[in-house]
Design an enzyme around this catalytic site. Structure first.
Site, PDB file in Angstrom:
ATOM      1  N   GLU A 221      -4.068  -3.039  -4.906  1.00  0.00           N
ATOM      2  CA  GLU A 221      -3.359  -1.757  -4.988  1.00  0.00           C
ATOM      3  C   GLU A 221      -3.823  -0.952  -3.788  1.00  0.00           C
ATOM      4  OE1 GLU A 221      -2.486   1.587  -4.960  1.00  0.00           O
ATOM      5  OE2 GLU A 221      -3.579   2.135  -6.787  1.00  0.00           O
TER       6      GLU A 221
ATOM      7  N   CYS B 148      -2.902   7.764  -3.915  1.00  0.00           N
ATOM      8  CA  CYS B 148      -2.192   6.665  -3.246  1.00  0.00           C
ATOM      9  C   CYS B 148      -0.687   6.834  -3.270  1.00  0.00           C
ATOM     10  CB  CYS B 148      -2.595   5.327  -3.853  1.00  0.00           C
ATOM     11  SG  CYS B 148      -2.498   5.307  -5.627  1.00  0.00           S
TER      12      CYS B 148
ATOM     13  N   GLU C   4      -1.075   6.963   6.573  1.00  0.00           N
ATOM     14  CA  GLU C   4      -1.542   7.608   5.349  1.00  0.00           C
ATOM     15  C   GLU C   4      -2.640   8.617   5.714  1.00  0.00           C
ATOM     16  OE1 GLU C   4      -3.856   5.309   2.384  1.00  0.00           O
ATOM     17  OE2 GLU C   4      -2.430   6.104   0.925  1.00  0.00           O
TER      18      GLU C   4
HETATM   19  O1  TXE Z   1     -11.418   2.752   1.556  1.00  0.00           O
HETATM   20  P1  TXE Z   1     -11.876   1.252   1.440  1.00  0.00           P
HETATM   21  P2  TXE Z   1     -12.224   4.032   2.075  1.00  0.00           P
HETATM   22  C1  TXE Z   1      -7.196   4.831   1.741  1.00  0.00           C
HETATM   23  C2  TXE Z   1      -7.128   6.276   2.217  1.00  0.00           C
HETATM   24  C3  TXE Z   1      -8.502   6.508   2.736  1.00  0.00           C
HETATM   25  C4  TXE Z   1      -8.811   5.172   3.364  1.00  0.00           C
HETATM   26  C5  TXE Z   1     -10.268   4.859   3.569  1.00  0.00           C
HETATM   27  O2  TXE Z   1      -6.193   6.386   3.250  1.00  0.00           O
HETATM   28  O3  TXE Z   1      -8.558   7.540   3.673  1.00  0.00           O
HETATM   29  O4  TXE Z   1      -8.263   4.247   2.455  1.00  0.00           O
HETATM   30  O5  TXE Z   1     -11.007   5.011   2.363  1.00  0.00           O
HETATM   31  C6  TXE Z   1     -14.890  -1.338  -0.890  1.00  0.00           C
HETATM   32  N1  TXE Z   1     -15.482  -6.045   1.096  1.00  0.00           N
HETATM   33  N2  TXE Z   1      -7.473   4.721   0.322  1.00  0.00           N
HETATM   34  O6  TXE Z   1     -12.934   3.763   3.335  1.00  0.00           O
HETATM   35  O7  TXE Z   1     -12.714   0.848   2.591  1.00  0.00           O
HETATM   36  C7  TXE Z   1     -15.503   0.040  -0.841  1.00  0.00           C
HETATM   37  O8  TXE Z   1     -16.912  -0.026  -1.006  1.00  0.00           O
HETATM   38  C8  TXE Z   1     -15.364  -5.666  -0.182  1.00  0.00           C
HETATM   39  C9  TXE Z   1      -6.342   4.486  -0.525  1.00  0.00           C
HETATM   40  O9  TXE Z   1     -13.037   4.505   0.951  1.00  0.00           O
HETATM   41  O10 TXE Z   1     -10.642   0.495   1.205  1.00  0.00           O
HETATM   42  C10 TXE Z   1     -14.773   0.727  -1.996  1.00  0.00           C
HETATM   43  O11 TXE Z   1     -15.374   0.328  -3.219  1.00  0.00           O
HETATM   44  N3  TXE Z   1     -15.202  -4.384  -0.555  1.00  0.00           N
HETATM   45  C11 TXE Z   1      -6.741   4.030  -1.875  1.00  0.00           C
HETATM   46  C12 TXE Z   1     -13.360   0.124  -1.889  1.00  0.00           C
HETATM   47  O12 TXE Z   1     -13.521  -1.095  -1.159  1.00  0.00           O
HETATM   48  C13 TXE Z   1     -15.125  -3.449   0.407  1.00  0.00           C
HETATM   49  C14 TXE Z   1      -7.943   4.683  -2.468  1.00  0.00           C
HETATM   50  C15 TXE Z   1     -12.348   1.004  -1.162  1.00  0.00           C
HETATM   51  O13 TXE Z   1     -12.815   1.238   0.137  1.00  0.00           O
HETATM   52  C16 TXE Z   1     -15.235  -3.785   1.763  1.00  0.00           C
HETATM   53  C17 TXE Z   1      -9.009   4.852  -1.504  1.00  0.00           C
HETATM   54  C18 TXE Z   1     -15.413  -5.148   2.091  1.00  0.00           C
HETATM   55  N4  TXE Z   1     -15.525  -5.567   3.369  1.00  0.00           N
HETATM   56  C19 TXE Z   1      -8.724   4.898  -0.171  1.00  0.00           C
HETATM   57  N5  TXE Z   1     -15.146  -2.648   2.500  1.00  0.00           N
HETATM   58  C20 TXE Z   1      -5.641   3.949  -2.883  1.00  0.00           C
HETATM   59  N6  TXE Z   1      -4.924   2.841  -2.897  1.00  0.00           N
HETATM   60  O14 TXE Z   1      -5.457   4.821  -3.704  1.00  0.00           O
HETATM   61  C21 TXE Z   1     -15.001  -1.620   1.627  1.00  0.00           C
HETATM   62  N7  TXE Z   1     -14.998  -2.105   0.356  1.00  0.00           N
END
Ligand code: TXE
Length: 492
Positions: free
Chosen positions: A260, A294, A391
């Site tokens: 998602e 999101c 986004e």
């Molecule tokens: O997201 P990440 P971030 C979007 C939104 C935001 C941007 C960055 O635009 O500004 O993403 O947010 C884990 N292997 N959304 O940096 O990196 C991380 O620890 C495994 C949209 O927080 O995607 C966290 O638990 N896991 C979104 C989760 O992934 C990893 C909601 C999300 O982090 C990882 C949030 C890796 N290599 C942000 N790297 C929505 N769909 O609603 C990170 N994580």
């Protein structure tokens, strides 16, 4: 009505493995903050690769044939989810307060998140004993039927924007189907995941069925997503990280996957719409949770005939939106999650101005303590501008102009994302035609951002795949087996 508690005693800060709280094996911790005042709340144990391995092995053992969990009736699993909901009902104020403290979101929004979480547990608890397959008429002397079976150990990787409820979106159906899980909350907001783990233990969940490992993405998250005993990964986060998780899930043991991811969801306002109501819905859709949502309506296409009037209304809504102390009941927006997110949003605002969009209101940080950003409205936005393509994940509304229905449909769909979309019109033909042709996993008519525990939610294209919530979420946590039995007629 529950009341907020600002003076919280944070009880759960360790790793939750095998129904026990333990520090990480190497003793590492990381701080977690209140983004509204930038103060540290507490340290949280940081799971090493060994801890992740311990948690996955605990989940794997709990999933073994004839284990207490596998031997439990499906209705028993449902009852546990129901008990968790009851416990959370008792702790509503406390949980909402911790969520507010750790995310900066308004307390009243956090209360709604707890209520949504409770609904999700009750709903999936009730579905636990309603999973079913089919009997199938086949050629030949055979009897065939399908049987949904739990996948096994599920790795659930969570974001920071709705830490309480997205925990339940994944844990609810995963456990209802009989899986075992290891959850990694976001490093930015781990506290309410740990509270929910405690509620599951109190509700009588057998040891090892639910484990929580705190930590950062590239270390703890990657160790979990690549673990050979994990059979399924469910991830919510950015598209960039989602792609990495997909690669990891494909390496080693091939894992089932739900992603998602983010969105750039269009909302289209026709001249025959109830303008006042459309303006309010579009405003709320982009401003709720400070835009860290999101499915936020981050591109609003407004018909040229009503464009100026709509912009006026959108600006009035933004100017009237109260931003402040998230524990204050008057605040509609609190702070953003982190300094990094705030800087990202402010940088997008600067880009919008530089590329020629008209800043109608907002655009600045509020104060110098906490990560508060003014509700911001841009008019005169065109499709080629960065703020119309990427986004932002902040309280920034971009308003674009259109004249023709076919043209606006193409423009709405001309994005790598496909999470949600909406249309505002009083013409049922327009509404249906738009709803059927907009490429979004969820499409709203005369409303926006409506997500319920009964309806499936999930995106198309770069917004990911697989569904959460509703009955469809159950399918994501099952493998469907076909069983064929030869039927021998002993009299022939
Ligand atoms: O997201 P990440 P971030 C979007 C939104 C935001 C941007 C960055 O635009 O500004 O993403 O947010 C884990 N292997 N959304 O940096 O990196 C991380 O620890 C495994 C949209 O927080 O995607 C966290 O638990 N896991 C979104 C989760 O992934 C990893 C909601 C999300 O982090 C990882 C949030 C890796 N290599 C942000 N790297 C929505 N769909 O609603 C990170 N994580």
């Amino acid at each position: 009505m529950t009341s907020p508690n600002r003076n919280l005693n944070i009880e759960f800060t360790k790793l939750f493995i095998n129904n026990e709280w333990s520090p990480s094996t190497d003793g590492k911790v990381f701080p977690t903050f209140n983004p509204a005042n930038e103060e540290k709340i507490c340290d949280v144990s940081e799971a090493s690769q060994d801890d992740v391995d311990k948690a996955v092995k605990a989940a794997d053992t709990a999933f073994k044939r004839n284990s207490p969990w596998r031997s439990m009736d499906a209705s028993g699993r449902g009852k546990i989810l129901g008990r968790v909901a009851d416990i959370m009902e008792q702790q509503k104020g406390e949980l909402a307060s911790i969520e507010t403290l750790n995310t900066g979101k308004p307390y009243l929004d956090a209360v709604q998140d707890v209520e949504f979480t409770i609904d999700v547990y009750r709903y999936h608890g009730c579905l636990a004993d309603k999973l079913s397959g089919k009997t199938i008429q086949v050629d030949g002397p055979y009897f065939s039927y399908t049987r949904p079976e739990p996948v096994g150990v599920c790795a659930l990787i969570l974001p920071w924007n709705y830490p309480l409820s997205i925990f339940a979106w994944k844990v609810g159906p995963a456990l209802a189907c009989g899986n075992t899980v290891v959850v990694k909350p976001s490093e930015l907001s781990p506290l309410t995941a740990l509270c929910q783990a405690a509620a599951f233990a109190e509700a009588g969940l057998p040891a090892g069925v639910l484990n929580v490992v705190n930590g950062y993405g590239p270390t703890t998250g990657a160790a979990l997503a690549t673990h050979p005993l994990v059979r399924k990964v469910a991830f919510t986060g950015s598209t960039a990280t989602g792609k990495k998780v997909m690669t990891m899930a494909a390496e080693g043991t091939l894992k089932k996957l739900t992603l998602e991811l983010g969105g750039k969801s269009p909302l289209v306002v026709f001249p025959d719409a109830n303008l006042e109501s459309a303006a309010i819905s579009c405003h709320n859709s982009i401003m709720i949770n400070s835009g860290q949502n999101c499915c936020a309506g981050s591109r609003v296409f407004v018909h040229t005939d009503i464009y100026d009037e709509f912009v006026e209304k959108a600006v009035a809504c933004a100017q009237n939106r109260v931003v402040g102390d998230p524990f204050d009941s008057l605040s509609a927006n609190g702070s953003l999650i982190s300094e990094m997110q705030m800087k990202k949003v402010l940088a997008y605002i600067e880009k919008g101005k530089a590329e020629g969009a008209k800043l109608k209101c907002g655009g600045e940080r509020i104060g110098d303590k906490g990560f508060f950003v003014q509700p911001t409205v841009f008019s005169g936005v065109t499709d080629d501008m960065t703020i119309a393509k990427e986004e932002i994940f902040g309280p920034v509304q971009s308003i674009l102009k259109f004249t023709d229905i076919e043209d606006v449909l193409d423009r709405c769909n001309n994005t790598d994302y496909g999470l949600a979309a909406g249309v505002f019109t009083s013409d049922v033909n327009n509404a249906t035609y738009m709803a059927h042709n907009l490429k979004g996993g969820t499409t709203w008519v005369n409303c926006a951002d409506i997500i319920t525990h009964q309806t499936p939610f999930g995106g198309f294209k770069g917004s990911g795949f697989g569904k959460e919530l509703g009955e469809d979420a159950m399918k994501e946590y099952c493998d469907m087996k076909t069983i064929t039995i030869q039927v021998i007629n002993k009299n022939s």
